[in-house]
Design a protein around this motif. Structure first.
Motif, PDB file in Angstrom:
ATOM      1  N   SER A 180       0.832  -1.203   0.000  1.00 18.59           N
ATOM      2  CA  SER A 180       0.000   0.000   0.000  1.00 18.59           C
ATOM      3  C   SER A 180       0.864   1.250   0.000  1.00 18.59           C
ATOM      4  O   SER A 180       2.007   1.246   0.458  1.00 18.59           O
ATOM      5  CB  SER A 180      -0.902   0.013   1.242  1.00 18.59           C
ATOM      6  OG  SER A 180      -1.755  -1.103   1.270  1.00 18.59           O
ATOM      7  N   ARG A 221      -9.703  -0.997  -4.707  1.00 22.05           N
ATOM      8  CA  ARG A 221      -8.319  -0.985  -4.206  1.00 22.05           C
ATOM      9  C   ARG A 221      -7.847   0.423  -3.844  1.00 22.05           C
ATOM     10  O   ARG A 221      -7.031   0.573  -2.931  1.00 22.05           O
ATOM     11  CB  ARG A 221      -7.372  -1.574  -5.257  1.00 22.05           C
ATOM     12  CG  ARG A 221      -7.688  -2.999  -5.662  1.00 22.05           C
ATOM     13  CD  ARG A 221      -6.600  -3.579  -6.570  1.00 22.05           C
ATOM     14  NE  ARG A 221      -6.459  -2.859  -7.825  1.00 22.05           N
ATOM     15  CZ  ARG A 221      -5.324  -2.282  -8.247  1.00 22.05           C
ATOM     16  NH1 ARG A 221      -4.236  -2.341  -7.487  1.00 22.05           N
ATOM     17  NH2 ARG A 221      -5.281  -1.663  -9.408  1.00 22.05           N
ATOM     18  N   SER A 249      -4.137   0.410  -2.265  1.00 20.53           N
ATOM     19  CA  SER A 249      -3.906  -0.877  -1.621  1.00 20.53           C
ATOM     20  C   SER A 249      -3.860  -1.972  -2.677  1.00 20.53           C
ATOM     21  O   SER A 249      -4.275  -1.776  -3.812  1.00 20.53           O
ATOM     22  CB  SER A 249      -5.022  -1.168  -0.614  1.00 20.53           C
ATOM     23  OG  SER A 249      -5.128  -0.143   0.340  1.00 20.53           O
ATOM     24  N   GLU A 250      -3.374  -3.119  -2.279  1.00 21.55           N
ATOM     25  CA  GLU A 250      -3.274  -4.272  -3.190  1.00 21.55           C
ATOM     26  C   GLU A 250      -2.610  -3.863  -4.497  1.00 21.55           C
ATOM     27  O   GLU A 250      -3.097  -4.181  -5.583  1.00 21.55           O
ATOM     28  CB  GLU A 250      -4.653  -4.859  -3.432  1.00 21.55           C
ATOM     29  CG  GLU A 250      -5.361  -5.332  -2.168  1.00 21.55           C
ATOM     30  CD  GLU A 250      -6.770  -5.833  -2.445  1.00 21.55           C
ATOM     31  OE1 GLU A 250      -7.005  -6.390  -3.534  1.00 21.55           O
ATOM     32  OE2 GLU A 250      -7.638  -5.654  -1.580  1.00 21.55           O
ATOM     33  N   ARG A 286      -0.337  -3.453  -7.733  1.00 27.76           N
ATOM     34  CA  ARG A 286       0.104  -4.405  -8.751  1.00 27.76           C
ATOM     35  C   ARG A 286       1.191  -3.752  -9.591  1.00 27.76           C
ATOM     36  O   ARG A 286       1.242  -2.526  -9.689  1.00 27.76           O
ATOM     37  CB  ARG A 286      -1.069  -4.769  -9.658  1.00 27.76           C
ATOM     38  CG  ARG A 286      -2.285  -5.296  -8.917  1.00 27.76           C
ATOM     39  CD  ARG A 286      -3.498  -5.327  -9.831  1.00 27.76           C
ATOM     40  NE  ARG A 286      -4.700  -5.802  -9.141  1.00 27.76           N
ATOM     41  CZ  ARG A 286      -5.926  -5.699  -9.624  1.00 27.76           C
ATOM     42  NH1 ARG A 286      -6.124  -5.166 -10.827  1.00 27.76           N
ATOM     43  NH2 ARG A 286      -6.957  -6.164  -8.940  1.00 27.76           N
TER      44      ARG A 286
END
Length: 125
Positions: free
Chosen positions: A16, A66, A83-84, A86
């Protein structure tokens, strides 16, 4: 109005980050605010936006669930909680603001008047 984004950095996938954007030169409490991002060799794409009232927020499909955009009008600040993360979220993130952008233009970079300088987010796999 001048905007300055900060908070970017290197993070591992799944992690995050919270981006911040401070506005100066005038209050933005009645402005719509937003975030766009631009990866190398690609267009600047819409990420999220919030109107000045009513709690309305809009998100790109790729970040829904996210990312969260928020604002603190007392501090003239805009945030993007991510967040999360990629690897495909890696990009330079730009904050933006406009006093009169209409809802149908929120996702269009041409609909916004004021832009910050960008902050780099790199997500490693």
């Amino acid at each position: 109005v001048q905007l300055q984004a900060s908070g970017g950095g290197l993070v591992q996938a799944g992690g995050s980050l919270r981006l911040s954007c401070v506005a100066s030169g005038g209050p933005i409490n009645r402005y719509a605010v937003g975030w766009f991002r631009q990866a190398p060799g690609k267009e600047r794409d819409f990420v999220a936006a919030a109107k000045f009232s009513g709690g309305y927020a809009n998100y790109a499909e790729s970040v829904k669930g996210r990312f969260t955009i928020s604002r603190d009008n007392a501090k003239n600040m805009v945030y993007l909680q991510m967040s999360e993360l990629r690897p495909e979220d890696s990009a330079v993130y730009y904050c933006t603001a406009d006093p009169s952008v209409i809802t149908s233009n929120l996702a269009s970079r041409t609909g916004w008047r004021y832009w910050g300088q960008g902050t780099l987010v790199t997500v490693s796999s």
